[in-house]
Design a protein around this motif. Structure first.
Motif, PDB file in Angstrom:
ATOM      1  N   LEU A  57       0.820  -1.211   0.000  1.00 25.73           N
ATOM      2  CA  LEU A  57       0.000   0.000   0.000  1.00 25.73           C
ATOM      3  C   LEU A  57       0.861   1.271   0.000  1.00 25.73           C
ATOM      4  O   LEU A  57       0.635   2.176  -0.810  1.00 25.73           O
ATOM      5  N   SER A  58       1.859   1.343   0.858  1.00 28.13           N
ATOM      6  CA  SER A  58       2.677   2.561   0.970  1.00 28.13           C
ATOM      7  C   SER A  58       3.462   2.807  -0.319  1.00 28.13           C
ATOM      8  O   SER A  58       3.629   3.959  -0.736  1.00 28.13           O
ATOM      9  N   ILE A  59       3.924   1.742  -0.953  1.00 27.79           N
ATOM     10  CA  ILE A  59       4.636   1.923  -2.228  1.00 27.79           C
ATOM     11  C   ILE A  59       3.663   2.389  -3.305  1.00 27.79           C
ATOM     12  O   ILE A  59       3.980   3.298  -4.086  1.00 27.79           O
ATOM     13  N   ARG A  60       2.462   1.833  -3.337  1.00 27.33           N
ATOM     14  CA  ARG A  60       1.494   2.265  -4.362  1.00 27.33           C
ATOM     15  C   ARG A  60       1.129   3.739  -4.161  1.00 27.33           C
ATOM     16  O   ARG A  60       1.001   4.493  -5.128  1.00 27.33           O
ATOM     17  N   GLU A  61       0.993   4.162  -2.909  1.00 29.12           N
ATOM     18  CA  GLU A  61       0.697   5.588  -2.642  1.00 29.12           C
ATOM     19  C   GLU A  61       1.862   6.473  -3.110  1.00 29.12           C
ATOM     20  O   GLU A  61       1.656   7.563  -3.640  1.00 29.12           O
ATOM     21  N   THR A  62       3.072   5.994  -2.899  1.00 26.56           N
ATOM     22  CA  THR A  62       4.253   6.758  -3.320  1.00 26.56           C
ATOM     23  C   THR A  62       4.313   6.845  -4.848  1.00 26.56           C
ATOM     24  O   THR A  62       4.607   7.907  -5.412  1.00 26.56           O
ATOM     25  N   ILE A  63       4.003   5.746  -5.515  1.00 27.19           N
ATOM     26  CA  ILE A  63       3.994   5.738  -6.992  1.00 27.19           C
ATOM     27  C   ILE A  63       2.965   6.749  -7.502  1.00 27.19           C
ATOM     28  O   ILE A  63       3.240   7.534  -8.415  1.00 27.19           O
ATOM     29  N   ASP A  64       1.772   6.764  -6.908  1.00 25.03           N
ATOM     30  CA  ASP A  64       0.722   7.707  -7.353  1.00 25.03           C
ATOM     31  C   ASP A  64       1.222   9.144  -7.252  1.00 25.03           C
ATOM     32  O   ASP A  64       1.046   9.944  -8.158  1.00 25.03           O
ATOM     33  N   CYS A  65       1.854   9.460  -6.120  1.00 24.78           N
ATOM     34  CA  CYS A  65       2.362  10.817  -5.896  1.00 24.78           C
ATOM     35  C   CYS A  65       3.411  11.181  -6.949  1.00 24.78           C
ATOM     36  O   CYS A  65       3.366  12.266  -7.543  1.00 24.78           O
ATOM     37  N   LEU A  66       4.328  10.256  -7.225  1.00 24.22           N
ATOM     38  CA  LEU A  66       5.432  10.552  -8.149  1.00 24.22           C
ATOM     39  C   LEU A  66       4.946  10.638  -9.592  1.00 24.22           C
ATOM     40  O   LEU A  66       5.387  11.492 -10.358  1.00 24.22           O
ATOM     41  N   ARG A  67       3.992   9.784  -9.943  1.00 19.93           N
ATOM     42  CA  ARG A  67       3.469   9.817 -11.329  1.00 19.93           C
ATOM     43  C   ARG A  67       2.704  11.107 -11.578  1.00 19.93           C
ATOM     44  O   ARG A  67       2.759  11.657 -12.673  1.00 19.93           O
ATOM     45  N   GLU A  68       1.995  11.595 -10.566  1.00 21.03           N
ATOM     46  CA  GLU A  68       1.284  12.875 -10.724  1.00 21.03           C
ATOM     47  C   GLU A  68       2.250  14.007 -11.052  1.00 21.03           C
ATOM     48  O   GLU A  68       1.885  14.984 -11.691  1.00 21.03           O
ATOM     49  N   LEU A  69       3.497  13.849 -10.601  1.00 22.61           N
ATOM     50  CA  LEU A  69       4.519  14.869 -10.872  1.00 22.61           C
ATOM     51  C   LEU A  69       5.248  14.603 -12.189  1.00 22.61           C
ATOM     52  O   LEU A  69       6.190  15.313 -12.533  1.00 22.61           O
ATOM     53  N   GLY A  70       4.847  13.553 -12.891  1.00 18.61           N
ATOM     54  CA  GLY A  70       5.446  13.254 -14.195  1.00 18.61           C
ATOM     55  C   GLY A  70       6.689  12.386 -14.125  1.00 18.61           C
ATOM     56  O   GLY A  70       7.392  12.224 -15.121  1.00 18.61           O
ATOM     57  N   ALA A  71       6.974  11.821 -12.951  1.00 21.14           N
ATOM     58  CA  ALA A  71       8.160  10.962 -12.826  1.00 21.14           C
ATOM     59  C   ALA A  71       7.878   9.579 -13.408  1.00 21.14           C
ATOM     60  O   ALA A  71       6.718   9.144 -13.473  1.00 21.14           O
ATOM     61  N   GLU A  72       8.953   8.916 -13.813  1.00 21.55           N
ATOM     62  CA  GLU A  72       8.841   7.523 -14.246  1.00 21.55           C
ATOM     63  C   GLU A  72       9.403   6.643 -13.124  1.00 21.55           C
ATOM     64  O   GLU A  72      10.606   6.738 -12.811  1.00 21.55           O
ATOM     65  N   VAL A  73       8.531   5.851 -12.514  1.00 17.52           N
ATOM     66  CA  VAL A  73       8.997   4.975 -11.430  1.00 17.52           C
ATOM     67  C   VAL A  73       9.511   3.694 -12.079  1.00 17.52           C
ATOM     68  O   VAL A  73       8.727   2.872 -12.574  1.00 17.52           O
ATOM     69  N   VAL A  74      10.834   3.548 -12.123  1.00 12.01           N
ATOM     70  CA  VAL A  74      11.400   2.410 -12.859  1.00 12.01           C
ATOM     71  C   VAL A  74      11.430   1.137 -12.009  1.00 12.01           C
ATOM     72  O   VAL A  74      11.455   0.032 -12.556  1.00 12.01           O
ATOM     73  N   ALA A  75      11.413   1.291 -10.695  1.00 10.36           N
ATOM     74  CA  ALA A  75      11.381   0.114  -9.810  1.00 10.36           C
ATOM     75  C   ALA A  75      11.119   0.575  -8.388  1.00 10.36           C
ATOM     76  O   ALA A  75      11.257   1.756  -8.064  1.00 10.36           O
ATOM     77  N   ALA A  76      10.728  -0.385  -7.560  1.00  3.64           N
ATOM     78  CA  ALA A  76      10.658  -0.154  -6.122  1.00  3.64           C
ATOM     79  C   ALA A  76      11.534  -1.223  -5.471  1.00  3.64           C
ATOM     80  O   ALA A  76      11.736  -2.302  -6.047  1.00  3.64           O
ATOM     81  N   ALA A  77      12.056  -0.895  -4.298  1.00  2.03           N
ATOM     82  CA  ALA A  77      12.937  -1.851  -3.612  1.00  2.03           C
ATOM     83  C   ALA A  77      12.667  -1.775  -2.122  1.00  2.03           C
ATOM     84  O   ALA A  77      12.135  -0.776  -1.622  1.00  2.03           O
ATOM     85  N   CYS A  78      13.011  -2.840  -1.425  1.00  2.00           N
ATOM     86  CA  CYS A  78      12.826  -2.832   0.035  1.00  2.00           C
ATOM     87  C   CYS A  78      13.851  -3.765   0.668  1.00  2.00           C
ATOM     88  O   CYS A  78      14.430  -4.624  -0.007  1.00  2.00           O
ATOM     89  N   ILE A  79      14.043  -3.579   1.960  1.00  2.00           N
ATOM     90  CA  ILE A  79      14.965  -4.470   2.676  1.00  2.00           C
ATOM     91  C   ILE A  79      14.278  -5.830   2.883  1.00  2.00           C
ATOM     92  O   ILE A  79      14.839  -6.867   2.561  1.00  2.00           O
TER      93      ILE A  79
END
Ligand SMILES: O=P(O)(O)OC[C@H]1O[C@H](OP(=O)(O)OP(=O)(O)O)[C@H](O)[C@@H]1O
Ligand SMILES: O=C(O)c1cc(=O)[nH]c(=O)[nH]1
Ligand SMILES: [Mg+2]
Length: 192
Positions: free
Chosen positions: A123-145
């Motif tokens: 959920l937190s990653i999807r919320e972050t992706i939404d925020c970044l895409r609204e700004l026109g960023a390309e989210v190429v990947a997500a990563a976590c420990i």
């Protein structure tokens, strides 16, 4: 670095807690990975994030303009991972409950990698992706420990996990009796 080594670092730091925890998704769990107890140690954090950066480099071809950490948990791992990737680290933080990039400006088309601490539902990653895409960023990947879903979560972009560790989590109205018998605590920062 393999899953046993990652969990070894968490255990050594006293970061694997047992009890009754309310997770950020609202799910309940008998285990909580208190990453802050790992990130308080720069040497442990460096080992984890250096290995994560190597995994990201192998999986992501091309340029990475920014590493983005979702506050609060993502701040330290995003910063340390960015150091090994040679890209600047920025963060999203909650304003009125929503993730916002409050302190930075990024150009449209920026190629970003999100670095989180722990993933449970994504959920937190999807919320972050939404925020970044609204700004026109390309989210190429997500990563976590650590990915507590052990690969089951779909965040809509490739998810690179340093370790997968499946931990039970239950809806609040379907608690096993041994969990219902323990008072619940909510360690995370959502809604506070
Ligand atoms: O995959 P999810 O179901 O979203 O769960 C994982 C998220 O939960 C924690 O954040 P939390 O909101 O609890 O606050 P914190 O970052 O301050 O620890 C953790 O840092 C992740 O961001
Ligand atoms: O799902 C969560 O909120 C969560 C689980 C966990 O083990 N650690 C954490 O920081 N958050
Ligand atoms: Mg978080």
């Amino acid at each position: 670095m393999n899953t046993d080594e990652v969990l070894g670092i968490f255990r050594e730091a006293g970061a694997v807690l047992e009890g009754h925890f309310i997770l950020t998704s609202g799910l309940r769990s008998p285990v909580f990975l208190q990453k802050a107890r790992v990130f308080m140690h720069a040497d442990k954090t460096e080992r984890l994030c250096k290995a994560l950066a190597q995994k990201i480099r192998k999986a992501v071809p091309g340029r990475i303009d920014y590493v983005v950490g979702p506050a609060i948990g993502g701040l330290i791992p995003a910063y340390e991972t960015s150091r090994h990737l040679g890209a600047p680290a920025i963060w999203v933080e909650r304003e009125g409950g929503e993730f916002r990039l409050r302190r930075f400006e990024i150009a449209e088309g920026s190629r970003v990698v999100i670095v989180e601490d722990i993933v449970t539902t994504g959920l937190s990653i999807r919320e972050t992706i939404d925020c970044l895409r609204e700004l026109g960023a390309e989210v190429v990947a997500a990563a976590c420990i650590i990915d507590r879903s052990a690969g089951k979560t779909d965040v809509g972009v490739p998810l690179i996990a340093l370790a997968e560790y499946e931990v039970p989590a239950y809806p609040a109205d379907r608690l096993p009796p041994e969990l219902a018998a323990i008072p619940a605590v909510k360690p995370g920062s959502r809604n506070i």
